[in-house]
Scaffold this motif. Structure first.
Motif, PDB file in Angstrom:
ATOM      1  N   UNK A 302      31.047  30.112  59.093  1.00 27.22           N
ATOM      2  CA  UNK A 302      32.168  29.199  58.862  1.00 27.22           C
ATOM      3  C   UNK A 302      33.046  29.590  57.677  1.00 27.22           C
ATOM      4  N   UNK A 303      32.569  29.465  56.441  1.00 25.00           N
ATOM      5  CA  UNK A 303      33.378  29.847  55.284  1.00 25.00           C
ATOM      6  C   UNK A 303      32.528  30.630  54.288  1.00 25.00           C
ATOM      7  N   UNK A 304      33.209  31.468  53.494  1.00 25.77           N
ATOM      8  CA  UNK A 304      32.500  32.255  52.495  1.00 25.77           C
ATOM      9  C   UNK A 304      32.099  31.360  51.320  1.00 25.77           C
ATOM     10  N   UNK A 305      30.907  31.602  50.786  1.00 27.10           N
ATOM     11  CA  UNK A 305      30.427  30.840  49.633  1.00 27.10           C
ATOM     12  C   UNK A 305      29.911  31.811  48.581  1.00 27.10           C
ATOM     13  N   UNK A 306      29.710  31.289  47.376  1.00 30.68           N
ATOM     14  CA  UNK A 306      29.213  32.118  46.281  1.00 30.68           C
ATOM     15  C   UNK A 306      27.767  32.555  46.504  1.00 30.68           C
ATOM     16  N   UNK A 307      27.080  31.970  47.488  1.00 30.55           N
ATOM     17  CA  UNK A 307      25.702  32.361  47.787  1.00 30.55           C
ATOM     18  C   UNK A 307      25.606  33.815  48.251  1.00 30.55           C
ATOM     19  N   UNK A 308      26.706  34.335  48.782  1.00 25.67           N
ATOM     20  CA  UNK A 308      26.678  35.719  49.283  1.00 25.67           C
ATOM     21  C   UNK A 308      27.176  36.713  48.231  1.00 25.67           C
ATOM     22  N   UNK A 309      27.322  36.278  46.990  1.00 23.20           N
ATOM     23  CA  UNK A 309      27.877  37.144  45.946  1.00 23.20           C
ATOM     24  C   UNK A 309      27.040  38.397  45.735  1.00 23.20           C
ATOM     25  N   UNK A 331      39.294  27.464  47.818  1.00 24.36           N
ATOM     26  CA  UNK A 331      38.186  26.622  47.348  1.00 24.36           C
ATOM     27  C   UNK A 331      37.620  27.173  46.054  1.00 24.36           C
ATOM     28  N   UNK A 332      36.848  26.342  45.360  1.00 22.84           N
ATOM     29  CA  UNK A 332      36.142  26.803  44.163  1.00 22.84           C
ATOM     30  C   UNK A 332      35.132  27.883  44.519  1.00 22.84           C
ATOM     31  N   UNK A 333      34.564  27.799  45.710  1.00 22.89           N
ATOM     32  CA  UNK A 333      33.611  28.817  46.158  1.00 22.89           C
ATOM     33  C   UNK A 333      34.286  30.187  46.250  1.00 22.89           C
ATOM     34  N   UNK A 334      35.493  30.202  46.783  1.00 22.79           N
ATOM     35  CA  UNK A 334      36.237  31.458  46.877  1.00 22.79           C
ATOM     36  C   UNK A 334      36.519  32.008  45.484  1.00 22.79           C
ATOM     37  N   UNK A 335      36.863  31.123  44.551  1.00 20.92           N
ATOM     38  CA  UNK A 335      37.145  31.573  43.189  1.00 20.92           C
ATOM     39  C   UNK A 335      35.887  32.166  42.554  1.00 20.92           C
ATOM     40  N   UNK A 336      34.735  31.542  42.722  1.00 16.87           N
ATOM     41  CA  UNK A 336      33.500  32.060  42.132  1.00 16.87           C
ATOM     42  C   UNK A 336      33.127  33.416  42.738  1.00 16.87           C
ATOM     43  N   UNK A 337      33.390  33.562  44.032  1.00 17.94           N
ATOM     44  CA  UNK A 337      33.114  34.845  44.683  1.00 17.94           C
ATOM     45  C   UNK A 337      34.038  35.929  44.133  1.00 17.94           C
ATOM     46  N   UNK A 338      35.299  35.587  43.937  1.00 20.24           N
ATOM     47  CA  UNK A 338      36.252  36.537  43.354  1.00 20.24           C
ATOM     48  C   UNK A 338      35.818  36.934  41.948  1.00 20.24           C
ATOM     49  N   UNK A 339      35.414  35.954  41.144  1.00 15.59           N
ATOM     50  CA  UNK A 339      34.963  36.253  39.782  1.00 15.59           C
ATOM     51  C   UNK A 339      33.768  37.201  39.789  1.00 15.59           C
ATOM     52  N   UNK A 340      32.865  37.013  40.739  1.00 13.76           N
ATOM     53  CA  UNK A 340      31.698  37.896  40.833  1.00 13.76           C
ATOM     54  C   UNK A 340      32.124  39.334  41.106  1.00 13.76           C
ATOM     55  N   UNK A 341      33.096  39.503  41.987  1.00 13.56           N
ATOM     56  CA  UNK A 341      33.590  40.843  42.289  1.00 13.56           C
ATOM     57  C   UNK A 341      34.282  41.459  41.074  1.00 13.56           C
ATOM     58  N   UNK A 342      35.080  40.668  40.380  1.00 13.84           N
ATOM     59  CA  UNK A 342      35.770  41.179  39.195  1.00 13.84           C
ATOM     60  C   UNK A 342      34.770  41.605  38.128  1.00 13.84           C
ATOM     61  N   UNK A 343      33.743  40.778  37.925  1.00 12.67           N
ATOM     62  CA  UNK A 343      32.776  41.039  36.852  1.00 12.67           C
ATOM     63  C   UNK A 343      31.828  42.192  37.160  1.00 12.67           C
ATOM     64  N   UNK A 344      31.629  42.495  38.448  1.00 13.37           N
ATOM     65  CA  UNK A 344      30.594  43.476  38.816  1.00 13.37           C
ATOM     66  C   UNK A 344      31.133  44.760  39.427  1.00 13.37           C
TER      67      UNK A 344
END
Length: 508
Positions: A302-309, A331-344
């Motif tokens: 359904x939608x991407x979540x930070x659980x798949x970071x 969504x906030x979930x999309x933002x957290x996923x983006x932050x994970x990619x930026x940080x890693x």
């Protein structure tokens, strides 16, 4: 190919003065204008009766030179003096030299009804009245003249800028001359990028009139141009798929499957060696049925979540570029996923669409990422990012994009009819390729994928963004050669990339 520029009237005057110092007089430039405009018109219009509306200054002198050169190409030029007789020495000299070539010379002030009657039999009307020095409002008689011209069936052309428009800030009298095509002389004028001036300009065609690149010591922006193709990755026989980079495309959701398909397809068509689509299972399953050349990384449903970071960041470790945001949902979930990619990760990241929307509330948290983040907002998305009103942005695109890019240390492609690119160091460029075929849903996804595919191949970030915008716009122009813009789909355009690169640039 020499660089091309966007300039204010004062910057243009300095370039003309420098050109004269280098040995090319303003009189020569005026005659070059006449030759260049007449040549371009003759390529798209068969010889006919042509009305040339002239003012009393040097813009009118350009009109006299245009009429002379049109006569040489089989046209029958009618001169209409909109104000008084020519006043500047350059205009007077041109008028006297070329007067025998004119079918007739009419004064609108003395014979308004006669002029309007004669205009009705002209196939083209060329505006050479006020030029780049105009500001304020048009006089009532001139408004009447331009209203008649704007309602006529004739093709309408402008020399340099539509009369009634301000070449600096884009303000315009509501009765300004409305062109089908404007010939920007030597450089595009800054005001032509802004509404309402842009609405009166029609298609803008930049003409070389003999002012070299070296004469432009000051300018507001560069123009994207053919020279960008030199940055494209050419093909050697001794290569493999890894040679041309790996793009990780994080796009799509249950309701936005098409965004994932279009961005992935575009990335493949630019020549990226390996493209991985990371998305929810429904998206990867659907896209895989028609797009067979990429790798698929299913991430939940359904939608991407930070659980798949963790899974996503592990895959991103081998990527040479990342695209994030096309249709992922805001969504906030999309933002957290983006932050994970930026940080890693350390590779360039293109942030588009929902990626931008999810980032907007947190923009002040954006870290210094050494210029590796690329944001590709349209006007409304940029308004959310910057907090600026959309009307203000439309009237100040160059400064808005530049200030934002410098403040946050990011690359920005502000998408509009004339898109603006700005880099973290303040460099600014304008893309003028494209047409109304791009005014459809899916254009942004396709453009983002194009840029991502170029970045993955190792092209320097600024060049990849500018080349992507230019190539995408050029493909729309290429498609419109044989088809109506109304029915051209953004998803079709990447199929044209290989043909354009081969035909225009000889790139394998």
């Amino acid at each position: 190919m020499a660089k091309q520029y966007v300039v204010t009237p004062s910057q243009m005057k300095k370039a003309e003065a420098m050109c004269e110092q280098k040995g090319t007089s303003c009189a020569v430039l005026m005659r070059n204008v006449g030759s260049a405009i007449a040549l371009h018109i003759s390529r798209i219009v068969k010889p006919c009766r042509a009305a040339v509306l002239v003012g009393s200054g040097n813009n009118g002198g350009d009109g006299f030179a245009v009429a002379h050169n049109l006569r040489k190409r089989g046209f029958s030029p009618l001169i209409v003096l909109v104000g008084s007789a020519p006043k500047t020495d350059l205009a007077i000299d041109c008028f006297n030299e070329y007067k025998p070539d004119y079918e007739a010379v009419l004064s609108y002030h003395d014979q308004p009804e006669t002029v309007l009657s004669e205009l009705g039999s002209c196939g083209i009307i060329i505006d050479c009245v006020y030029g780049t020095g105009f500001h304020g409002e048009l006089a009532p008689p001139v408004r009447r003249l331009f209203s008649y011209c704007n309602g006529s069936a004739a093709l309408r052309f402008c020399a340099d800028i539509a009369s009634g428009c301000n070449a600096t800030d884009g303000n315009a009298d509501e009765y300004s001359f409305r062109a089908d095509m404007t010939f920007a002389l030597g450089a595009v004028k800054t005001g032509q990028l802004y509404v309402p001036c842009s609405e009166f300009s029609g298609d803008i065609v930049l003409l070389d009139i003999g002012i070299s690149e070296a004469c432009f010591s000051e300018y507001d922006a560069e123009l994207n141009g053919d020279s960008l193709a030199s940055h494209f990755v050419n093909r050697s026989r001794i290569t493999h798929k890894g040679t041309f980079g790996r793009l990780l495309n994080v796009s799509g959701s249950e309701n936005c499957i098409g965004a994932a398909w279009m961005s992935t397809n575009a990335a493949l068509r630019t020549g990226s060696g390996l493209v991985t689509l990371a998305s929810v299972s429904e998206v990867t399953t659907s896209v895989a049925t028609s797009l067979h050349e990429c790798i698929y990384l299913p991430l939940g449903s359904k939608t991407l979540t930070s659980d798949c970071a963790d899974k996503l960041c592990k895959n991103a470790g081998t990527a040479t570029a990342i695209l994030f945001g096309c249709g992922v949902g805001n969504s906030d979930e999309a933002y957290r996923l983006l932050c994970a990619l930026i940080d890693n990760t350390s590779c360039p990241i293109v942030i588009d669409a929902d990626g931008i929307n999810s980032l907007a509330p947190h923009i002040n948290e954006l870290k210094d990422n050494t210029g590796r983040l690329i944001l590709t907002p349209h006007i409304k998305e940029f308004s959310r990012l910057s907090g600026l009103d959309t009307d203000y942005i439309l009237r100040h695109k160059l400064s808005c994009a530049k200030d934002f890019a410098v403040k946050y240390g990011v690359h920005v492609l502000l998408k509009d009819a004339y898109s603006v690119y700005a880099s973290p160091d303040g460099f600014t460029a304008v893309n003028m390729s494209g047409n109304a075929a791009l005014a459809k849903g899916g254009s942004g996804d396709t453009l983002a994928g194009t840029i991502g595919g170029l970045l993955a191949q190792g092209i320097e970030t600024g060049n990849a963004v500018r080349l992507g915008a230019y190539l995408f716009g050029l493909s729309a122009q290429y498609a419109a050669r044989e088809r109506s813009m109304s029915g051209i789909l953004p998803s079709e355009l990447p199929q044209l990339y290989p043909y354009i690169l081969r035909e225009f640039y000889g790139i394998a």
